[in-house]
Design a protein around this motif. Structure first.
Motif, short mmCIF file in Angstrom:
data_model
loop_
_atom_site.label_atom_id
_atom_site.label_comp_id
_atom_site.label_asym_id
_atom_site.label_seq_id
_atom_site.Cartn_x
_atom_site.Cartn_y
_atom_site.Cartn_z
N PRO A 4 11.21 -145.96 -14.82
CA PRO A 4 9.82 -146.42 -14.62
C PRO A 4 9.16 -146.66 -15.97
O PRO A 4 9.44 -145.95 -16.95
N ILE A 5 8.29 -147.64 -16.04
CA ILE A 5 7.62 -147.95 -17.30
C ILE A 5 6.72 -146.80 -17.70
O ILE A 5 5.84 -146.39 -16.93
N TYR A 6 6.94 -146.25 -18.87
CA TYR A 6 6.23 -145.05 -19.31
C TYR A 6 4.79 -145.35 -19.68
O TYR A 6 3.86 -144.63 -19.28
N PHE A 7 4.57 -146.41 -20.45
CA PHE A 7 3.22 -146.73 -20.93
C PHE A 7 2.54 -147.71 -19.97
O PHE A 7 2.34 -148.89 -20.27
N SER A 8 2.21 -147.20 -18.80
CA SER A 8 1.48 -147.96 -17.80
C SER A 8 0.26 -147.16 -17.39
O SER A 8 0.04 -146.03 -17.86
N ARG A 9 -0.55 -147.70 -16.53
CA ARG A 9 -1.76 -147.01 -16.11
C ARG A 9 -1.43 -145.72 -15.38
O ARG A 9 -0.46 -145.64 -14.63
N SER A 10 -2.27 -144.73 -15.61
CA SER A 10 -2.07 -143.43 -14.98
C SER A 10 -3.27 -143.09 -14.10
O SER A 10 -4.42 -143.43 -14.43
N LYS A 11 -3.02 -142.42 -12.99
CA LYS A 11 -4.09 -141.99 -12.09
C LYS A 11 -4.91 -140.85 -12.69
O LYS A 11 -6.03 -140.59 -12.27
N LEU A 12 -4.34 -140.16 -13.67
CA LEU A 12 -5.04 -139.01 -14.26
C LEU A 12 -6.12 -139.43 -15.24
O LEU A 12 -7.12 -138.73 -15.40
N GLY A 13 -5.91 -140.55 -15.92
CA GLY A 13 -6.87 -141.00 -16.93
C GLY A 13 -6.33 -142.21 -17.66
O GLY A 13 -5.67 -143.07 -17.05
N VAL A 14 -6.58 -142.28 -18.96
CA VAL A 14 -6.09 -143.40 -19.77
C VAL A 14 -4.98 -142.90 -20.69
O VAL A 14 -5.16 -141.93 -21.43
N ARG A 15 -3.83 -143.56 -20.62
CA ARG A 15 -2.68 -143.16 -21.42
C ARG A 15 -2.75 -143.80 -22.80
O ARG A 15 -3.05 -144.99 -22.94
N ILE A 16 -2.48 -143.01 -23.81
CA ILE A 16 -2.52 -143.48 -25.19
C ILE A 16 -1.24 -144.26 -25.51
O ILE A 16 -0.15 -143.71 -25.46
N LEU A 17 -1.40 -145.53 -25.83
CA LEU A 17 -0.26 -146.34 -26.22
C LEU A 17 0.04 -146.21 -27.71
O LEU A 17 1.20 -146.25 -28.13
N GLY A 18 -1.00 -146.04 -28.51
CA GLY A 18 -0.78 -145.94 -29.95
C GLY A 18 -1.95 -145.28 -30.64
O GLY A 18 -3.07 -145.25 -30.11
N VAL A 19 -1.70 -144.76 -31.83
CA VAL A 19 -2.72 -144.13 -32.66
C VAL A 19 -2.70 -144.80 -34.02
O VAL A 19 -1.67 -144.79 -34.72
N ILE A 20 -3.80 -145.42 -34.40
CA ILE A 20 -3.87 -146.13 -35.67
C ILE A 20 -3.96 -145.11 -36.81
O ILE A 20 -4.73 -144.14 -36.72
N PRO A 21 -3.17 -145.29 -37.86
CA PRO A 21 -3.19 -144.33 -38.98
C PRO A 21 -4.56 -144.21 -39.64
O PRO A 21 -5.34 -145.17 -39.67
N ASP A 22 -4.86 -143.02 -40.15
CA ASP A 22 -6.08 -142.75 -40.92
C ASP A 22 -7.35 -143.00 -40.12
O ASP A 22 -8.34 -143.52 -40.64
N THR A 23 -7.32 -142.67 -38.84
CA THR A 23 -8.48 -142.80 -37.98
C THR A 23 -8.81 -141.43 -37.39
O THR A 23 -8.01 -140.49 -37.47
N PRO A 24 -10.00 -141.28 -36.78
CA PRO A 24 -10.33 -139.99 -36.15
C PRO A 24 -9.28 -139.54 -35.15
O PRO A 24 -9.01 -138.34 -35.04
N ALA A 25 -8.69 -140.47 -34.39
CA ALA A 25 -7.69 -140.10 -33.39
C ALA A 25 -6.50 -139.40 -34.03
O ALA A 25 -6.00 -138.40 -33.52
N GLN A 26 -6.03 -139.92 -35.17
CA GLN A 26 -4.91 -139.29 -35.85
C GLN A 26 -5.31 -137.93 -36.39
O GLN A 26 -4.53 -136.97 -36.31
N LYS A 27 -6.50 -137.82 -36.94
CA LYS A 27 -6.96 -136.56 -37.50
C LYS A 27 -7.18 -135.51 -36.41
O LYS A 27 -7.14 -134.31 -36.69
N MET A 28 -7.40 -135.96 -35.18
CA MET A 28 -7.56 -135.03 -34.06
C MET A 28 -6.20 -134.59 -33.49
O MET A 28 -6.15 -133.75 -32.60
N GLY A 29 -5.14 -135.18 -33.99
CA GLY A 29 -3.81 -134.78 -33.55
C GLY A 29 -3.38 -135.41 -32.24
O GLY A 29 -2.44 -134.92 -31.59
N LEU A 30 -4.02 -136.51 -31.84
CA LEU A 30 -3.62 -137.20 -30.61
C LEU A 30 -2.29 -137.91 -30.83
O LEU A 30 -2.01 -138.44 -31.90
N GLU A 31 -1.47 -137.93 -29.78
CA GLU A 31 -0.14 -138.51 -29.88
C GLU A 31 0.07 -139.57 -28.80
O GLU A 31 -0.55 -139.50 -27.73
#
Length: 399
Positions: free
Chosen positions: A300-327
């Motif tokens: 099954p396609i891993y990076f598709s829409r989820s019923k739980l919320g929004v799935r993270i496809l990518g994290v741009i370097p040197d942004t708040p998302a990376q500094k928050m440890g999101l993967e």
């Protein structure tokens, strides 16, 4: 004697800087970076990694593995005929020009060169070569076991490079699934250059070792030179996390290299085992590619829409998302206490408090965790997250 060896080794290193593969590899690495950035801008209207990312990865690990393999080739007296090195260089350049990085695996470049050598020995005796003619006239046997051993060593290095380095900074992209939905896919394209010390027959230096039972030089004179070998890799992943899939490919290539090397050593006594080992390397590497590709497409396609919320496809370097440890692969279910189900709701909730951000996240281990951080003026206004709902007009169709 030590001084003579040192001088010849320094001269051998100089060969590296006049070898066309060095400059071809730099151009190809830059070209891969430019094409990647163009695709990232087309899909997300932003450059995720710099154009020089692939170029920066070209040499550091390649030099390390070149040194490791050089210790083996120099310590065992592995002699490679000059004709083979010329053929490998020419084949590598032709394969590099296709920009299909997977064809730069030594399973293709060295194997093709090995079988070309057999053909040239059989049918090339009357050909007048405009360049390097003396090298081809010196071909005295159709099978050189050292070439098969070289293939095993390079495959072994390729596997470690894939497992350790190809997993870093894979590039996300958007494609259209069979159901017409925009989904995410990751691709990793890499090229590494391994400067490798090898011995070639001829020269003024006596053989350093005559006692080694496999790679005996039989008292012949030799010359040490440094030759660049290109190793390329390409893999697309849509059915699992890219790190998991790419590491699995690396482990399989390491196993293949071990098998090829074991069989190739037997070719010193039984030449037909060299042919078998090269065939194993070529067919085995192709099987690894197609089996990994088919296995990924059946998931099954891993990076598709989820019923739980929004799935993270990518994290741009040197942004708040990376500094928050999101993967990548994680699912954001709440932002500042507000449940979100799509990208529009995510950014709407984010705008309600521009000074602070608290996220409820379902990790890749299916455990819920909370991350929070103050937001400052001048930082990325969208946290630096990429989602599969960044729909564009020019996405590819998933086969």
């Amino acid at each position: 004697m030590t001084e003579e060896w040192l001088i010849e080794c320094l001269r051998g290193i100089g060969i590296l800087f006049i070898h066309p593969l060095l400059y071809v590899s730099i151009i190809i690495a830059l070209a891969i970076g430019v094409l990647r950035v163009q695709r990232e801008r087309r899909d997300f209207n932003i450059r995720i990694y710099r154009k020089s990312t692939e170029l920066r990865q070209l040499l550091p690990q390649g030099i390390l593995w070149g040194l490791i393999l050089s210790l083996f080739t120099l310590g065992t007296g592995l002699v490679i005929p000059p004709a083979v090195l010329v053929i490998i260089g020419a084949v590598s350049i032709l394969l590099a020009l296709t920009l299909k990085m997977r064809f730069l695996s030594p399973a293709y470049s060295v194997s093709i060169s090995f079988f070309l050598l057999v053909i040239l020995y059989t049918y090339g005796g009357e050909i007048e070569w405009p360049f390097f003619g003396e090298y081809f006239r010196d071909i005295d046997t159709p099978v050189y076991p050292t070439v098969a051993i070289l293939l095993g060593l390079l495959l072994f290095a390729e596997g470690f490079l894939i497992a350790r380095k190809a997993i870093k900074k894979p590039s996300p992209g958007l494609v259209i699934s069979k159901r017409g939905q925009t989904v995410g896919r990751y691709s990793s394209r890499r090229i590494w250059m391994l400067p490798l010390f090898v011995f070639i027959p001829g020269g003024d230096l006596p053989a350093p070792f005559d006692w080694f039972p496999v790679f005996s030089l039989d008292g012949q004179s030799i010359t040490p030179i440094v030759i660049p070998f290109l190793i390329g890799f390409s893999q697309k992943v849509q059915g699992m996390l890219p790190e998991t899939a790419i590491k699995a490919s690396g482990r399989q290539v390491i196993l293949l290299g071990t098998v090829v090397l074991a069989v190739a050593i037997g070719g010193y006594w039984y030449p037909y085992m060299s042919i078998i080992s090269v065939a194993i390397g070529l067919i085995g590497r192709e099987c690894i590619y197609y089996l990994r590709k088919r296995s990924d497409r059946n998931l099954p396609i891993y990076f598709s829409r989820s019923k739980l919320g929004v799935r993270i496809l990518g994290v741009i370097p040197d942004t708040p998302a990376q500094k928050m440890g999101l993967e990548l692969g994680e699912i954001v279910t709440k932002i500042n206490g507000i449940h979100v189900t799509d990208e529009r709701e995510f950014y709407k909730a984010l705008q309600k408090n521009r000074a602070h951000c608290k996220l409820e996240v379902v990790g890749n281990n299916q455990q819920i965790r909370y991350v929070q951080r103050a937001l400052f003026e001048g930082e990325h206004h969208e946290l630096g997250l990429l989602f599969t709902e960044n729909q564009t007009k020019e996405t590819d169709q998933v086969g």
